[in-house]
Design a protein around this motif. Structure first.
Motif, mmCIF file in Angstrom:
data_model
loop_
_atom_site.group_PDB
_atom_site.id
_atom_site.type_symbol
_atom_site.label_atom_id
_atom_site.label_comp_id
_atom_site.label_asym_id
_atom_site.label_seq_id
_atom_site.Cartn_x
_atom_site.Cartn_y
_atom_site.Cartn_z
ATOM 1 N N ALA A 168 -41.652 63.993 -50.854
ATOM 2 C CA ALA A 168 -41.650 62.896 -51.867
ATOM 3 C C ALA A 168 -40.159 62.568 -52.569
ATOM 4 O O ALA A 168 -39.371 62.167 -52.983
ATOM 5 C CB ALA A 168 -42.984 63.247 -53.211
ATOM 6 N N LEU A 169 -39.570 64.087 -52.351
ATOM 7 C CA LEU A 169 -38.081 64.337 -52.611
ATOM 8 C C LEU A 169 -37.676 63.570 -52.520
ATOM 9 O O LEU A 169 -36.596 62.783 -53.174
ATOM 10 C CB LEU A 169 -37.155 65.866 -53.662
ATOM 11 N N LEU A 170 -37.242 63.647 -50.925
ATOM 12 C CA LEU A 170 -36.494 62.894 -49.769
ATOM 13 C C LEU A 170 -36.710 61.325 -50.083
ATOM 14 O O LEU A 170 -35.728 61.093 -50.298
ATOM 15 C CB LEU A 170 -36.295 63.985 -48.250
ATOM 16 N N PHE A 171 -37.605 61.336 -50.312
ATOM 17 C CA PHE A 171 -37.621 59.625 -50.284
ATOM 18 C C PHE A 171 -37.097 58.797 -51.422
ATOM 19 O O PHE A 171 -36.589 57.736 -52.257
ATOM 20 C CB PHE A 171 -38.650 59.285 -49.937
ATOM 21 N N SER A 172 -37.005 60.502 -52.962
ATOM 22 C CA SER A 172 -36.490 59.965 -54.330
ATOM 23 C C SER A 172 -35.711 59.802 -53.953
ATOM 24 O O SER A 172 -34.509 58.792 -55.013
ATOM 25 C CB SER A 172 -37.197 60.790 -55.082
ATOM 26 N N VAL A 173 -34.450 60.658 -53.324
ATOM 27 C CA VAL A 173 -33.568 60.462 -53.086
ATOM 28 C C VAL A 173 -32.105 59.277 -52.392
ATOM 29 O O VAL A 173 -31.681 59.340 -52.842
ATOM 30 C CB VAL A 173 -33.035 61.848 -52.655
ATOM 31 N N GLY A 174 -33.483 58.778 -51.130
ATOM 32 C CA GLY A 174 -33.067 57.646 -50.628
ATOM 33 C C GLY A 174 -33.191 56.029 -51.890
ATOM 34 O O GLY A 174 -32.696 55.820 -51.886
ATOM 35 N N GLY A 175 -34.262 56.614 -52.596
ATOM 36 C CA GLY A 175 -34.248 55.336 -53.532
ATOM 37 C C GLY A 175 -33.599 55.544 -54.260
ATOM 38 O O GLY A 175 -33.050 53.945 -54.630
ATOM 39 N N ALA B 68 -30.694 56.318 -54.464
ATOM 40 C CA ALA B 68 -29.104 56.105 -53.658
ATOM 41 C C ALA B 68 -29.206 54.675 -53.387
ATOM 42 O O ALA B 68 -27.974 53.753 -53.465
ATOM 43 C CB ALA B 68 -29.033 56.854 -52.238
ATOM 44 N N LEU B 69 -30.211 53.643 -52.930
ATOM 45 C CA LEU B 69 -30.963 52.264 -52.542
ATOM 46 C C LEU B 69 -30.515 51.641 -54.047
ATOM 47 O O LEU B 69 -29.770 50.652 -53.680
ATOM 48 C CB LEU B 69 -32.137 52.228 -51.883
ATOM 49 N N LEU B 70 -30.630 52.358 -55.098
ATOM 50 C CA LEU B 70 -30.780 51.309 -56.095
ATOM 51 C C LEU B 70 -29.560 51.203 -57.036
ATOM 52 O O LEU B 70 -29.484 50.436 -57.832
ATOM 53 C CB LEU B 70 -32.119 51.975 -56.865
ATOM 54 N N LEU B 71 -29.044 51.698 -56.525
ATOM 55 C CA LEU B 71 -27.134 52.186 -57.238
ATOM 56 C C LEU B 71 -26.888 51.075 -57.019
ATOM 57 O O LEU B 71 -26.430 50.208 -58.064
ATOM 58 C CB LEU B 71 -26.519 53.597 -56.256
ATOM 59 N N PRO B 72 -27.008 50.649 -55.856
ATOM 60 C CA PRO B 72 -25.819 48.640 -56.013
ATOM 61 C C PRO B 72 -26.869 47.219 -55.791
ATOM 62 O O PRO B 72 -26.335 46.890 -55.762
ATOM 63 C CB PRO B 72 -25.526 48.851 -54.091
ATOM 64 N N ALA B 73 -28.111 47.885 -56.084
ATOM 65 C CA ALA B 73 -29.320 47.157 -56.447
ATOM 66 C C ALA B 73 -28.623 45.883 -57.571
ATOM 67 O O ALA B 73 -29.763 44.907 -57.215
ATOM 68 C CB ALA B 73 -30.090 47.969 -56.731
ATOM 69 N N ASN B 74 -28.091 46.020 -58.908
ATOM 70 C CA ASN B 74 -27.290 45.182 -59.541
ATOM 71 C C ASN B 74 -27.849 43.650 -59.305
ATOM 72 O O ASN B 74 -26.057 43.537 -58.355
ATOM 73 C CB ASN B 74 -26.409 45.884 -60.498
ATOM 74 N N GLY B 75 -28.260 43.269 -58.889
ATOM 75 C CA GLY B 75 -27.945 41.825 -58.305
ATOM 76 C C GLY B 75 -28.478 41.822 -56.896
ATOM 77 O O GLY B 75 -27.932 40.057 -56.419
ATOM 78 N N ASN B 76 -28.719 42.743 -56.557
ATOM 79 C CA ASN B 76 -28.724 42.657 -55.208
ATOM 80 C C ASN B 76 -30.440 43.217 -54.802
ATOM 81 O O ASN B 76 -30.834 43.856 -54.626
ATOM 82 C CB ASN B 76 -28.120 43.056 -54.221
ATOM 83 N N LEU C 270 -35.533 47.326 -51.189
ATOM 84 C CA LEU C 270 -35.754 48.994 -50.190
ATOM 85 C C LEU C 270 -35.499 50.019 -51.344
ATOM 86 O O LEU C 270 -36.184 50.625 -50.257
ATOM 87 C CB LEU C 270 -34.379 48.972 -49.521
ATOM 88 N N GLY C 271 -35.211 49.781 -51.631
ATOM 89 C CA GLY C 271 -35.322 51.177 -52.869
ATOM 90 C C GLY C 271 -36.573 51.115 -53.487
ATOM 91 O O GLY C 271 -36.968 52.561 -53.620
ATOM 92 N N LEU C 272 -37.415 50.097 -53.915
ATOM 93 C CA LEU C 272 -38.961 50.032 -53.895
ATOM 94 C C LEU C 272 -39.550 50.215 -52.947
ATOM 95 O O LEU C 272 -40.424 51.128 -53.053
ATOM 96 C CB LEU C 272 -39.148 48.472 -54.458
ATOM 97 N N VAL C 273 -39.242 50.179 -51.974
ATOM 98 C CA VAL C 273 -40.061 50.324 -50.472
ATOM 99 C C VAL C 273 -40.085 52.106 -50.611
ATOM 100 O O VAL C 273 -40.880 52.939 -50.217
ATOM 101 C CB VAL C 273 -39.201 50.347 -49.307
ATOM 102 N N SER C 274 -38.295 52.823 -50.688
ATOM 103 C CA SER C 274 -38.980 54.242 -50.368
ATOM 104 C C SER C 274 -39.098 55.057 -51.724
ATOM 105 O O SER C 274 -40.002 56.008 -50.951
ATOM 106 C CB SER C 274 -36.794 54.655 -50.911
ATOM 107 N N PHE C 275 -39.042 54.579 -53.148
ATOM 108 C CA PHE C 275 -39.929 54.826 -53.659
ATOM 109 C C PHE C 275 -41.262 54.921 -53.953
ATOM 110 O O PHE C 275 -42.418 55.854 -53.988
ATOM 111 C CB PHE C 275 -39.998 54.510 -55.247
ATOM 112 N N LEU C 276 -41.994 53.476 -53.364
ATOM 113 C CA LEU C 276 -43.201 53.639 -52.839
ATOM 114 C C LEU C 276 -44.021 54.959 -52.093
ATOM 115 O O LEU C 276 -44.890 55.659 -51.779
ATOM 116 C CB LEU C 276 -43.433 52.355 -52.244
#
Length: 228
Positions: A62-69, A71-79, A85-91
């Motif tokens: 759970a924590l590893l995929f949270s870290v992934g989420g 990281a993926l949401l960092l550049p997510a503004n407007g992308n 991908l961040g949503l899937v990682s947190f899912l």
């Protein structure tokens, strides 16, 4: 590193991240955000080292995929791609928490409670009916994500009947804060962004992960473990 060192890193990363938000320094936020849950992961591994428990792998997942989420949401503004991908990682992170909470419920022989399903169901349908007109192409991913995190909350509500009241409160409160954080994120992104939205999202998210990690650590260390 010892658990106290990981705790210190978590505190420093949290302070630095919110300092970056206050000063509007994106680089500082980008540098510190992945450290938030990573330091909690380090704390969990160090604190439960040498304690055999099959619950450890679910929490680490759970924590590893949270870290992934994160990281993926960092550049997510407007992308949209990074957001999905961040949503899937947190899912996936929530699925790990679900597997963990379900095993805890079964081990403790906690019966299901119909009224908890009603409470969670009412909240889910309320927030979805509010968001659906604004989701556009992301309607299906957000609806599915909402179902998964709602089920995580439902199981956490059942765990309130654990014999260790402190652990029960930590896990339930952590799950509630996670739902609040994700709800605030959805409202801020799809309905109406507000200036303090980022503060609400991140403060509740950090509290959620901290409480979940502390609760699982306590559950494992105090001897409430299944046969491995």
């Amino acid at each position: 590193m010892k658990p106290t060192a990981w705790n210190l890193l978590f505190i420093c990363a949290t302070i630095a991240y919110f300092t970056g938000m206050a000063l509007q320094k994106d680089a500082l936020q980008f540098a510190c955000k992945p450290l938030l849950v990573s330091s909690l992961l380090g704390y969990f591994i160090a604190a439960t080292k040498g304690v055999p428990s099959s619950f450890k792998k679910w929490t680490i997942g759970a924590l590893l995929f949270s870290v992934g989420g994160d990281a993926l949401l960092l550049p997510a503004n407007g992308n949209e791609l990074y957001f999905i991908l961040g949503l899937v990682s947190f899912l996936i992170a929530h699925i790990f928490y679900i597997l963990c909470f379900h095993r805890m419920k079964v081990q403790a022989s906690i019966p299901g409670k119909w009224y908890t399903a009603i409470i969670v169901g009412v909240y889910y349908f309320f927030i979805m009916s509010f968001l659906l007109p604004h989701l556009g192409a992301l309607k299906i991913p957000v609806v599915v994500y909402g179902i998964v995190i709602s089920f995580m909350l439902l199981l956490a509500m059942h765990l309130y009947d654990l014999s260790d009241n402190t652990t029960a409160r930590m896990l339930l409160t952590g799950a509630i804060f996670f739902v609040i954080s994700d709800s605030a994120l959805a409202i801020n992104k799809f309905y109406h962004p507000v200036a303090w939205g980022g503060w609400a999202i991140m403060s509740t998210y950090i509290l959620a992960q901290w409480l979940l990690v502390k609760g699982m650590t306590r559950f494992i260390i105090t001897g409430s473990k299944p046969a491995t």
